[in-house]
Design a protein around this motif. Structure first.
Motif, short mmCIF file in Angstrom:
data_model
loop_
_atom_site.label_atom_id
_atom_site.label_comp_id
_atom_site.label_asym_id
_atom_site.label_seq_id
_atom_site.Cartn_x
_atom_site.Cartn_y
_atom_site.Cartn_z
N CYS A 1 0.84 -1.19 0.00
CA CYS A 1 0.00 0.00 0.00
C CYS A 1 0.88 1.24 0.00
CB CYS A 1 -0.96 0.01 1.19
SG CYS A 1 -0.15 -0.02 2.80
N LEU B 1 -5.56 -2.28 6.43
CA LEU B 1 -6.27 -1.08 6.90
C LEU B 1 -5.96 -0.81 8.36
CD1 LEU B 1 -9.76 -1.65 5.20
CD2 LEU B 1 -7.96 -0.06 4.47
N PHE C 1 -12.79 -0.52 7.41
CA PHE C 1 -13.57 -0.60 6.18
C PHE C 1 -14.49 0.61 5.99
CE2 PHE C 1 -12.26 -5.03 6.32
CZ PHE C 1 -11.94 -5.25 4.99
N VAL D 1 -13.05 2.99 3.42
CA VAL D 1 -12.87 2.57 2.04
C VAL D 1 -13.85 3.32 1.15
CG1 VAL D 1 -13.00 0.62 0.44
CG2 VAL D 1 -12.02 0.30 2.73
N THR E 1 -13.51 0.15 -4.35
CA THR E 1 -12.87 -1.15 -4.49
C THR E 1 -12.93 -1.59 -5.95
OG1 THR E 1 -14.90 -2.38 -3.99
CG2 THR E 1 -13.45 -1.90 -2.13
N PRO F 1 -18.73 1.17 -0.39
CA PRO F 1 -17.92 2.04 -1.25
C PRO F 1 -18.35 1.89 -2.71
CG PRO F 1 -16.70 0.05 -0.70
CD PRO F 1 -17.98 0.00 0.09
N LEU G 1 -8.05 -1.50 -3.52
CA LEU G 1 -8.96 -0.46 -3.03
C LEU G 1 -8.26 0.85 -2.77
CD1 LEU G 1 -8.54 0.02 0.29
CD2 LEU G 1 -9.59 -2.22 0.37
N ALA H 1 -8.73 4.01 0.11
CA ALA H 1 -9.38 4.42 1.36
C ALA H 1 -8.94 5.85 1.69
CB ALA H 1 -9.01 3.48 2.50
#
Length: 127
Positions: free
Chosen positions: A20, A62, A69, A72, A75, A102, A122, A124
Protein backbone atom coordinates in the motif's frame (compact mmCIF):
# COMPACT_ATOMS: atom_id res chain seq x y z
CA UNK A 1 3.72 15.60 -2.64
CA UNK A 2 5.90 12.51 -2.16
CA UNK A 3 3.91 9.35 -1.41
CA UNK A 4 4.61 7.61 1.87
CA UNK A 5 5.37 3.96 1.19
CA UNK A 6 4.60 1.30 3.73
CA UNK A 7 6.49 -1.93 4.30
CA UNK A 8 3.93 -4.12 5.96
CA UNK A 9 5.51 -7.29 7.29
CA UNK A 10 2.21 -9.08 7.94
CA UNK A 11 1.08 -8.71 4.32
CA UNK A 12 4.13 -8.66 2.09
CA UNK A 13 4.09 -7.87 -1.63
CA UNK A 14 5.28 -10.54 -4.02
CA UNK A 15 6.74 -8.35 -6.71
CA UNK A 16 8.19 -4.93 -7.47
CA UNK A 17 5.40 -3.00 -5.77
CA UNK A 18 4.28 -1.91 -2.32
CA UNK A 19 1.39 -3.51 -0.48
CA UNK A 20 0.00 0.00 0.00
CA UNK A 21 0.98 3.62 -0.48
CA UNK A 22 -0.31 6.66 1.39
CA UNK A 23 -0.56 9.87 -0.64
CA UNK A 24 -1.88 12.72 1.45
CA UNK A 25 -4.91 11.20 3.17
CA UNK A 26 -5.51 8.57 0.48
CA UNK A 27 -4.40 4.99 1.03
CA UNK A 28 -3.99 2.96 -2.16
CA UNK A 29 -3.96 -0.79 -1.49
CA UNK A 30 -2.49 -3.08 -4.14
CA UNK A 31 -4.48 -6.08 -5.31
CA UNK A 32 -4.76 -8.75 -2.65
CA UNK A 33 -5.35 -12.44 -3.17
CA UNK A 34 -6.23 -15.10 -0.59
CA UNK A 35 -2.74 -15.99 0.60
CA UNK A 36 -2.44 -17.47 4.07
CA UNK A 37 0.68 -15.75 5.35
CA UNK A 38 1.51 -18.53 7.79
CA UNK A 39 1.61 -21.26 5.13
CA UNK A 40 2.31 -18.95 2.13
CA UNK A 41 -0.37 -20.91 0.25
CA UNK A 42 -3.50 -19.75 -1.52
CA UNK A 43 -6.77 -20.40 0.31
CA UNK A 44 -8.97 -21.65 -2.50
CA UNK A 45 -11.26 -24.34 -1.08
CA UNK A 46 -14.25 -22.38 -2.40
CA UNK A 47 -14.97 -18.83 -3.51
CA UNK A 48 -16.54 -17.88 -0.19
CA UNK A 49 -13.44 -18.88 1.82
CA UNK A 50 -11.19 -17.27 -0.76
CA UNK A 51 -13.12 -13.99 -0.67
CA UNK A 52 -13.15 -13.98 3.13
CA UNK A 53 -9.37 -14.49 3.27
CA UNK A 54 -8.82 -11.61 0.83
CA UNK A 55 -11.02 -9.34 2.95
CA UNK A 56 -9.29 -10.48 6.16
CA UNK A 57 -5.90 -9.64 4.60
CA UNK A 58 -7.22 -6.22 3.59
CA UNK A 59 -8.52 -5.71 7.12
CA UNK A 60 -4.96 -6.20 8.43
CA UNK A 61 -3.60 -3.62 5.96
CA UNK A 62 -6.27 -1.08 6.90
CA UNK A 63 -5.78 -1.71 10.61
CA UNK A 64 -2.00 -1.26 10.37
CA UNK A 65 -2.72 2.13 8.83
CA UNK A 66 -5.12 3.10 11.62
CA UNK A 67 -8.32 2.84 9.58
CA UNK A 68 -11.13 0.40 8.88
CA UNK A 69 -13.57 -0.60 6.18
CA UNK A 70 -15.65 2.51 6.92
CA UNK A 71 -12.80 4.50 5.32
CA UNK A 72 -12.87 2.57 2.04
CA UNK A 73 -14.19 4.72 -0.79
CA UNK A 74 -13.57 2.52 -3.85
CA UNK A 75 -12.87 -1.15 -4.49
CA UNK A 76 -11.96 -3.05 -7.63
CA UNK A 77 -12.75 -6.76 -7.74
CA UNK A 78 -11.10 -8.94 -10.34
CA UNK A 79 -12.71 -12.37 -10.73
CA UNK A 80 -12.06 -15.30 -13.01
CA UNK A 81 -15.71 -16.34 -13.18
CA UNK A 82 -18.67 -13.96 -13.05
CA UNK A 83 -20.84 -16.86 -11.89
CA UNK A 84 -19.20 -16.32 -8.46
CA UNK A 85 -20.72 -12.82 -8.27
CA UNK A 86 -23.53 -13.49 -5.75
CA UNK A 87 -21.35 -15.68 -3.50
CA UNK A 88 -18.64 -13.01 -3.46
CA UNK A 89 -21.22 -10.33 -2.65
CA UNK A 90 -22.53 -12.34 0.33
CA UNK A 91 -19.06 -12.42 1.92
CA UNK A 92 -17.93 -8.94 0.81
CA UNK A 93 -21.04 -7.22 2.21
CA UNK A 94 -20.33 -8.50 5.74
CA UNK A 95 -17.23 -6.29 5.97
CA UNK A 96 -19.18 -3.04 5.44
CA UNK A 97 -22.12 -1.37 7.17
CA UNK A 98 -25.28 -1.81 5.13
CA UNK A 99 -26.03 1.33 3.18
CA UNK A 100 -22.46 2.68 3.38
CA UNK A 101 -20.79 0.54 0.75
CA UNK A 102 -17.92 2.04 -1.25
CA UNK A 103 -18.04 2.60 -4.99
CA UNK A 104 -17.06 -0.61 -6.76
CA UNK A 105 -16.35 -2.28 -10.04
CA UNK A 106 -16.19 -6.00 -10.75
CA UNK A 107 -14.16 -7.15 -13.73
CA UNK A 108 -13.91 -10.66 -15.11
CA UNK A 109 -10.35 -11.59 -16.06
CA UNK A 110 -8.80 -14.64 -17.69
CA UNK A 111 -6.26 -15.23 -14.93
CA UNK A 112 -4.85 -13.99 -11.63
CA UNK A 113 -1.59 -14.56 -9.70
CA UNK A 114 -1.21 -18.06 -8.19
CA UNK A 115 -4.37 -19.11 -10.06
CA UNK A 116 -6.52 -17.18 -7.59
CA UNK A 117 -10.21 -16.76 -8.35
CA UNK A 118 -10.47 -13.25 -6.89
CA UNK A 119 -8.21 -10.25 -6.32
CA UNK A 120 -9.30 -7.02 -4.64
CA UNK A 121 -7.62 -3.60 -4.65
CA UNK A 122 -8.96 -0.46 -3.03
CA UNK A 123 -8.65 3.19 -2.16
CA UNK A 124 -9.38 4.42 1.36
CA UNK A 125 -9.44 7.89 2.92
CA UNK A 126 -7.59 8.38 6.19
CA UNK A 127 -9.21 11.10 8.33
Amino acid sequence: MIPKKFSIEKIPSYGPYNTCVLVGNFLFVSGQIAVDFNTKKLVSDNIEMETKKVMDNIKIILSENGIGFQNVIKTSLFVTNMNFFSKINNVYAKFFHKGSYPARETIQVSGLPQNANIEISLIAYKN
